[in-house]
Design an enzyme around this catalytic site. Structure first.
Site, PDB file in Angstrom:
ATOM      1  N   LYS A  61      -6.674  -2.295  -0.409  1.00 45.69           N
ATOM      2  CA  LYS A  61      -6.837  -3.038  -1.674  1.00 45.69           C
ATOM      3  C   LYS A  61      -7.872  -4.148  -1.555  1.00 45.69           C
ATOM      4  CE  LYS A  61      -3.416  -2.761  -5.188  1.00 45.69           C
ATOM      5  NZ  LYS A  61      -2.186  -2.036  -5.123  1.00 45.69           N
ATOM      6  N   LEU A  90      -6.668   1.197 -10.544  1.00 47.51           N
ATOM      7  CA  LEU A  90      -7.644   0.895 -11.585  1.00 47.51           C
ATOM      8  C   LEU A  90      -9.009   0.651 -10.925  1.00 47.51           C
ATOM      9  CD1 LEU A  90      -7.660   0.445 -14.697  1.00 47.51           C
ATOM     10  CD2 LEU A  90      -7.451  -1.994 -14.236  1.00 47.51           C
ATOM     11  N   HIS A 107      -6.169  13.447 -16.371  1.00 43.78           N
ATOM     12  CA  HIS A 107      -4.842  12.910 -16.683  1.00 43.78           C
ATOM     13  C   HIS A 107      -3.934  14.062 -17.121  1.00 43.78           C
ATOM     14  CE1 HIS A 107      -2.010   9.760 -17.789  1.00 43.78           C
ATOM     15  NE2 HIS A 107      -1.749  10.448 -18.879  1.00 43.78           N
TER      16      HIS A 107
END
Length: 195
Positions: A61, A90, A107
């Site tokens: 991250k 994201l 998706h």
């Protein structure tokens, strides 16, 4: 110097869509998967990349959100298109700015329904079942700063039968993903080459 367009695939897990894309562009005349990037050092997608002798890069991250490390890596590799294949984070602003309209995602529902933060994988399918939908499908879209809100490139639908459980609708969705995602990537590559 290769004139092939270069694809980077981002994935977080098993990587079945990544696999289909690697298969599709293996020995392809116009494009190649140049690297697989992953935010999970134990993800099976790393092994899949290895099987195709495609380099992989694992990041955390901090790397992703606090540094330009990933942008610099992709730029140094002359990446033309970023394909998210089951990647759950994201995309940060620095990456969006560095690759405008060059990042796409898939998706497992018909957006704008069942999209947004936290809506991925089985959570999507469970919501579709809970709402007794008669159909669902897949959406392939450009990525922007919000989850699942970028411009839609392609949608395909499947029918939900009354006896279908979550495994069945997941299966139906994956069949469509595996069929359409590589083709959509290829069509975007063709557009790029014609510009």
């Amino acid at each position: 110097m290769s004139l092939k367009k270069r694809i980077a695939v981002f994935a977080s897990g098993s990587g079945s869509n990544a696999q289909k894309i690697m298969e599709h562009f293996h020995k392809h005349p116009d494009a190649e998967v140049a690297i697989v990037l992953c935010n999970n050092p134990n993800a099976y997608v790393i092994q899949r990349a290895d099987n195709f002798e495609i380099p992989s890069h694992v990041f955390d991250k901090f790397d992703f959100y606090q540094t330009d490390h990933i942008v610099k890596l992709l730029k140094s590799m002359e990446i033309d298109l970023i394909v998210l294949a089951g990647f759950l984070w994201l995309i940060p602003e620095n990456l969006l700015k560095a690759f405008p309209n060059q990042i796409i995602n898939i998706h497992p529902a018909l957006l704008p329904k069942y999209g947004g933060k936290g809506m991925y994988g089985d959570r999507v399918h469970q919501s579709v079942l809970n709402n007794k939908e008669s159909e669902s499908g897949i959406t392939i879209h450009f990525v922007n700063e919000n989850f699942d809100e970028g411009e839609i490139i392609h949608q395909s639908k499947y029918k939900i039968d009354k006896d279908d459980d979550i495994e069945m609708i997941k299966f139906k969705g994956q069949q469509l993903e595996h069929l359409h995602y590589p083709k959509v990537v290829e069509s975007l590559i063709k557009k790029m080459k014609s510009l």
